[in-house]
Design an enzyme around this catalytic site. Structure first.
Site, PDB file in Angstrom:
ATOM      1  N   LYS A   1       4.664 -27.520  77.929  1.00 52.28           N
ATOM      2  CA  LYS A   1       3.269 -27.472  77.508  1.00 52.28           C
ATOM      3  C   LYS A   1       2.805 -26.036  77.250  1.00 52.28           C
ATOM      4  O   LYS A   1       1.936 -25.804  76.424  1.00 52.28           O
ATOM      5  CB  LYS A   1       2.375 -28.149  78.537  1.00 52.28           C
ATOM      6  CG  LYS A   1       2.563 -29.658  78.522  1.00 52.28           C
ATOM      7  CD  LYS A   1       1.503 -30.379  79.325  1.00 52.28           C
ATOM      8  CE  LYS A   1       1.535 -31.865  79.046  1.00 52.28           C
ATOM      9  NZ  LYS A   1       2.735 -32.526  79.599  1.00 52.28           N
TER      10      LYS A   1
ATOM     11  N   SER B   1      12.075 -31.432  79.943  1.00 52.38           N
ATOM     12  CA  SER B   1      10.753 -30.966  79.500  1.00 52.38           C
ATOM     13  C   SER B   1       9.967 -30.253  80.587  1.00 52.38           C
ATOM     14  O   SER B   1       9.127 -29.408  80.291  1.00 52.38           O
ATOM     15  CB  SER B   1       9.945 -32.140  78.958  1.00 52.38           C
ATOM     16  OG  SER B   1       9.881 -33.183  79.907  1.00 52.38           O
TER      17      SER B   1
ATOM     18  N   GLU C   1      -8.515 -31.991  77.091  1.00 50.02           N
ATOM     19  CA  GLU C   1      -8.463 -33.226  77.866  1.00 50.02           C
ATOM     20  C   GLU C   1      -7.222 -33.135  78.744  1.00 50.02           C
ATOM     21  O   GLU C   1      -6.265 -32.454  78.402  1.00 50.02           O
ATOM     22  CB  GLU C   1      -8.334 -34.421  76.921  1.00 50.02           C
ATOM     23  CG  GLU C   1      -6.896 -34.785  76.476  1.00 50.02           C
ATOM     24  CD  GLU C   1      -6.191 -33.733  75.620  1.00 50.02           C
ATOM     25  OE1 GLU C   1      -6.871 -32.803  75.131  1.00 50.02           O
ATOM     26  OE2 GLU C   1      -4.958 -33.828  75.456  1.00 50.02           O
TER      27      GLU C   1
END
Ligand SMILES: *Cc1c(COP(=O)(O)O)cnc(C)c1O
Length: 408
Positions: A86, A376, A108
């Protein structure tokens, strides 16, 4: 009408009239940045100085021996600052915000990872930051809320609707409409209205660029298959983009939850439960009922628990370029356990979905084959969720004792 931002029939930008100029401004800035070689250089510099890039491509020697099939490599997005891929997206968007001269970011968040990543970026770049989070998620994800607040973000619990991720997205859009002059909405995955799917995958493509170069350096050839978990689709598109023009099989793994036949899952492309629709500003496969009401989804991995999926992936599914599979919660816990014990790798529950499918297929391949799993994110920061998934009795005791200390 020009059909901008469509991937065949998927994508588009279904946005209120009032936001059109803000989206145009964003797209213009993004196009300028993309054309400017200095921008990608600045982006990779930030990523290497602040987020440990390039992340390694680790040979999983013990797992390779254990499965006795293909060679298994793991791309280590877990080593990014804040523990997941991210960071690639939020830092990229942060640089665009600087170029646009805006001073405030909103986002969000469901599980809280994207909120923490955005709050971190805002602290680093000196932006004001507001995070929208469903009230239910605020209660469930206290450790992440704690960090967002320490990082200086205002966390607003959303009390509308089911008080989860989709309601937080609606609130974030409402804020943006009111404050678009000084505010940028940092969307967390390769979903939402154009240009977000393209922009987020562009920043995540750093994963695939590195992985391709690394595997060629180490092995002198390309992998046979690449595996990635799919929530919204950003880490998958990131690594897949490096191999999309090659003869490499790409496999996306969705959350099978308690099993595809139970209805308690988040498999949009690997089940028959989703249908094409328009929601949250874009067109894709959604888990919805006949009236277009979003269904309840379930996954042990909060980051994969989402009703929609990237329009880019929906199209790559339709064309057959990417194969989609699903992994159940119990398979995920088993694969996680195995990678921890055999390799000392601690993937996030999300990432462990990709491990499940790779572990199913590796034994059927030969040692001349290479496979890459995209890890990830890291699981050790998710100790509360992981410990729950393992149902560790001593962990429960520890939590109860901690609670008693507070009561005393
Ligand atoms: C958020 C998250 C995901 C899911 O998001 P994508 O956009 O599908 O990549 C996957 N893995 C981890 C570790 C995450 O934090």
């Amino acid at each position: 009408m020009i059909k901008r931002g469509y991937y065949e029939e998927f994508g588009g930008a279904y946005i209120p009239e009032i936001l059109v100029s803000t989206f145009d401004e964003l797209e213009v800035e993004f196009r300028k940045a993309k054309k400017d070689p200095g921008f990608w250089q600045e982006y990779s510099d930030v990523m290497s100085n602040y987020s440990c890039r390039p992340t390694p491509l680790t040979f999983a020697e013990n797992l390779t021996r254990y499965f006795d099939g293909s060679k298994i490599y793991v791309k280590r997005e877990d080593l990014n600052h804040t523990g997941a891929h991210k960071a690639n997206n939020v830092m990229g968007q942060g640089l665009l915000v600087k170029r646009m001269g805006k001073k405030r970011v909103i986002a969000e968040t469901g599980a809280g990872q994207h909120g923490v990543a955005t709050a971190t970026m805002a602290a680093k770049f000196g932006f004001e930051c507001t995070i929208y989070m469903g009230e239910v998620d605020v209660r469930r994800q206290r450790p992440n809320v704690f960090w967002m607040e320490r990082l200086g973000a205002e966390v607003i619990p959303v009390t509308e609707g089911s008080r989860i991720l989709k309601d937080a997205i609606n609130e974030a859009f409402r804020d943006w409409v009111t404050n678009m002059d000084n505010t940028h909405y940092v969307l967390g995955t390769a979903c939402g209205p154009h240009p977000f799917p393209e922009m987020v995958s562009y920043f995540q493509s750093i994963i695939g660029k590195e992985a391709r170069k690394q595997v060629l350096e180490i092995e002198g050839k390309l992998p046979s298959r690449v595996y990635a978990c799919v929530g919204g689709g950003s880490n998958a598109l990131g690594i897949f983009s490096g191999f999309i023009d090659d003869d490499v099989e790409l496999v996306g793994v969705e959350a099978g939850g308690k099993g595809l036949d139970t209805g308690m899952h988040a498999s949009r492309l690997s089940s028959d439960d989703a249908s094409i629709g328009v929601a949250q500003g874009y067109k894709t496969y959604f888990l919805q009922d006949d009236d277009g009401q979003m269904k309840e989804t379930h996954s042990v991995a909060a980051g994969l628990d989402y009703v929609g999926v990237s329009p880019i992936l929906a199209n790559l599914n339709e064309s057959g370029r990417v194969r989609f599979e699903s992994a159940t919660d119990s398979e995920v816990v088993e694969a996680l356990s195995l990678s921890i014990k055999k390799e000392g790798l601690i993937p996030a529950l999300e990432s462990a979905h990709a491990f499940v499918q790779a572990f199913k297929e590796a034994p059927k391949l030969s040692i001349d084959d290479i496979i890459i799993i995209n890890q990830s994110g890291r699981g050790d920061k998710d100790i509360f969720t992981v410990a729950d998934a393992f149902e560790d009795p001593k962990w429960k005791e520890f939590i109860i004792e901690k609670a008693e200390e507070y009561h005393a």
